[in-house]
Structure formats: C-alpha cells, structure tokens
Design a protein around this motif. Structure first.
Motif, mmCIF file in Angstrom:
data_model
loop_
_atom_site.group_PDB
_atom_site.id
_atom_site.type_symbol
_atom_site.label_atom_id
_atom_site.label_comp_id
_atom_site.label_asym_id
_atom_site.label_seq_id
_atom_site.Cartn_x
_atom_site.Cartn_y
_atom_site.Cartn_z
ATOM 1 N N GLY A 158 -32.331 8.473 2.734
ATOM 2 C CA GLY A 158 -32.058 7.050 2.581
ATOM 3 C C GLY A 158 -32.698 6.189 3.657
ATOM 4 O O GLY A 158 -33.260 5.127 3.365
ATOM 5 N N THR A 159 -32.637 6.625 4.919
ATOM 6 C CA THR A 159 -33.219 5.807 5.988
ATOM 7 C C THR A 159 -34.740 5.801 5.912
ATOM 8 O O THR A 159 -35.367 4.786 6.221
ATOM 9 N N VAL A 160 -35.328 6.912 5.501
ATOM 10 C CA VAL A 160 -36.788 6.954 5.367
ATOM 11 C C VAL A 160 -37.237 6.064 4.211
ATOM 12 O O VAL A 160 -38.166 5.256 4.351
ATOM 13 N N ALA A 161 -36.570 6.174 3.061
ATOM 14 C CA ALA A 161 -36.934 5.326 1.911
ATOM 15 C C ALA A 161 -36.743 3.854 2.254
ATOM 16 O O ALA A 161 -37.581 3.011 1.917
ATOM 17 N N ALA A 162 -35.653 3.534 2.952
ATOM 18 C CA ALA A 162 -35.394 2.147 3.345
ATOM 19 C C ALA A 162 -36.490 1.631 4.271
ATOM 20 O O ALA A 162 -36.927 0.479 4.148
ATOM 21 N N ARG A 163 -36.957 2.483 5.187
ATOM 22 C CA ARG A 163 -37.998 2.041 6.124
ATOM 23 C C ARG A 163 -39.312 1.768 5.395
ATOM 24 O O ARG A 163 -40.047 0.836 5.751
ATOM 25 N N THR B 296 -32.250 -6.157 -0.242
ATOM 26 C CA THR B 296 -31.077 -5.574 -0.901
ATOM 27 C C THR B 296 -31.304 -4.094 -1.183
ATOM 28 O O THR B 296 -30.443 -3.258 -0.889
ATOM 29 N N ALA B 297 -32.463 -3.770 -1.741
ATOM 30 C CA ALA B 297 -32.773 -2.373 -2.052
ATOM 31 C C ALA B 297 -32.792 -1.528 -0.781
ATOM 32 O O ALA B 297 -32.214 -0.433 -0.742
ATOM 33 N N ALA B 298 -33.440 -2.018 0.265
ATOM 34 C CA ALA B 298 -33.522 -1.257 1.523
ATOM 35 C C ALA B 298 -32.136 -1.021 2.107
ATOM 36 O O ALA B 298 -31.829 0.083 2.569
ATOM 37 N N ASP B 299 -31.284 -2.041 2.089
ATOM 38 C CA ASP B 299 -29.944 -1.901 2.661
ATOM 39 C C ASP B 299 -29.108 -0.880 1.897
ATOM 40 O O ASP B 299 -28.366 -0.097 2.494
ATOM 41 N N ILE B 300 -29.224 -0.876 0.579
ATOM 42 C CA ILE B 300 -28.482 0.106 -0.229
ATOM 43 C C ILE B 300 -28.985 1.516 0.093
ATOM 44 O O ILE B 300 -28.190 2.443 0.311
ATOM 45 N N TRP C 296 -38.284 9.384 -7.420
ATOM 46 C CA TRP C 296 -39.664 9.705 -7.032
ATOM 47 C C TRP C 296 -40.643 8.687 -7.589
ATOM 48 O O TRP C 296 -41.598 8.303 -6.925
ATOM 49 N N ASN C 297 -40.424 8.276 -8.832
ATOM 50 C CA ASN C 297 -41.334 7.322 -9.469
ATOM 51 C C ASN C 297 -41.308 5.954 -8.802
ATOM 52 O O ASN C 297 -42.263 5.195 -8.911
ATOM 53 N N ASN C 298 -40.227 5.643 -8.113
ATOM 54 C CA ASN C 298 -40.176 4.392 -7.343
ATOM 55 C C ASN C 298 -41.221 4.414 -6.233
ATOM 56 O O ASN C 298 -41.860 3.403 -5.954
ATOM 57 N N LEU C 299 -41.390 5.582 -5.606
ATOM 58 C CA LEU C 299 -42.313 5.687 -4.475
ATOM 59 C C LEU C 299 -43.755 5.465 -4.891
ATOM 60 O O LEU C 299 -44.466 4.655 -4.305
ATOM 61 N N ASN C 300 -44.208 6.204 -5.900
ATOM 62 C CA ASN C 300 -45.608 6.064 -6.321
ATOM 63 C C ASN C 300 -45.788 4.958 -7.350
ATOM 64 O O ASN C 300 -46.911 4.550 -7.611
#
Length: 192
Positions: free
Chosen positions: A38-43, A121-125, A151-155
């Motif tokens: 979560g913290t990595v995705a948020a960053r 909002t997305a990052a905080d969640i 995963w599809n959110n990332l790429n």
C-alpha cells in the motif's frame, strides 16, 4: 488610482497563489517509514500527483489550446484524458465501477482540482491498505461488468497518466511556457 490598481492586482495574484497552494501535491508528503504494498503504490500515485500539479500549474489559454500536429490532442484534451484516468484510479480504491456518462463541462481550474483530489484520495486509501487485491478496476456498460486486478492500474491508468503528464510538459514548452524547473521530481519538493 494607479496605486490602488497595483495593490488590487497584487492581492489577486497572492490570493490565486494561496488557493493554488492549498491543492494537493504542491510537494509530496514525507515518505512512509515502512514499505508495504500500500505505501509503495501510494508513493507511485503521489509521484503522479506531484508531476501533474507542476505540469498543469500556470497554464495559459494558449497553452491549453496548443496542438503539436493535426493528429494530436490539444493540451486541454490531454488534461481531460488524465482526469478520466484519475477517475478510474480513484474508483478502483473506492470499489466503484466506472460507468460512462455524459461529462459535465468543467473549467480548466475545476478539472485540475478534481484530478488532484482524485489522485490524493486514491493514494491515501492505498497508503492505509495491506491488501491491494481488493482494489479492482471495474468497468460497467450495457454488455456487462468487467473486472481487472490492481496490477492493471499500474501499467494502465497510472502509467498512462504519467505518460500524459510528460506530454503536457512537452506541449507547454512548445507553446512557450515551460514548467517551474524548481519542482524537483526526484525529491518531490520545490527548490528555493
């Protein structure tokens, strides 16, 4: 009278800057002390927010209308696309389906603000999450409901939005309005 006009003009500029600085991502918040999914995705999303903030800060009407070729989007059309991508990202974290509807007409300032709020909002969640698998991308239309893993959110929308932030910066340079070079993407801060 001239002094009053000058003072009013300065007050307007200061007021606009103060309002602008209240938007998220003038700078990136301090990094987390722990590394989780979560913290990595948020960053990563925070990095998108910072880049978007500075890519769009101070755009003029002529920048928004700029189109590098007949085959390309204008800067404002690119910003519209980033807004749409930010909706997909935030809807994933809110566990809401993406449904195509008639979009309301927003000013550039409203689009910019909404995009930054969606990203924040997305990052905080995600920052508070331990399990990213619960944040699926869901598309719903008259043919059914289609789900994709996080995963599809990332790429997909995150990577695409980052790509388009670079386009906005390139377009604004081409229209004669380079972005603030003091905005350091490596550290997520504005150099003095």
């Amino acid at each position: 009278m001239k002094a009053v006009s000058t003072i009013l003009g300065l007050l307007l500029i200061v007021t606009m800057q103060a309002q602008d600085e209240k938007l998220p991502y003038y700078e990136i918040t301090e990094e987390s002390e722990v590394y989780t999914a979560g913290t990595v995705a948020a960053r990563v999303i925070d990095g998108l927010g910072f880049r978007y903030y500075w890519a769009t800060e101070g755009l003029r009407d002529e920048d928004l209308a700029f189109r590098p070729s007949d085959m390309a989007r204008t800067t404002e059309e690119t910003i519209d696309h980033i807004l749409g991508l930010s909706k997909v990202i935030v809807n994933s974290t809110l566990k809401k389906p993406n449904v195509r509807t008639e979009e309301e007409k927003l000013t550039f300032a409203e689009k910019r603000k909404q995009t930054l709020i969606n990203i924040k909002t997305a990052a905080d969640i995600l920052r508070a999450s331990e399990d990213l698998s619960e944040y699926k991308i869901i598309f719903k239309n008259d043919k059914g409901t289609f789900e994709y893993p996080f995963w599809n959110n990332l790429n997909g929308p995150i990577g695409d939005a980052l790509w388009h932030c670079g386009q906005v910066i390139s377009f604004r340079r081409s229209s004669g309005n380079p972005y603030n070079s003091k905005a350091g993407v490596f550290v997520g801060k504005v150099r003095e």
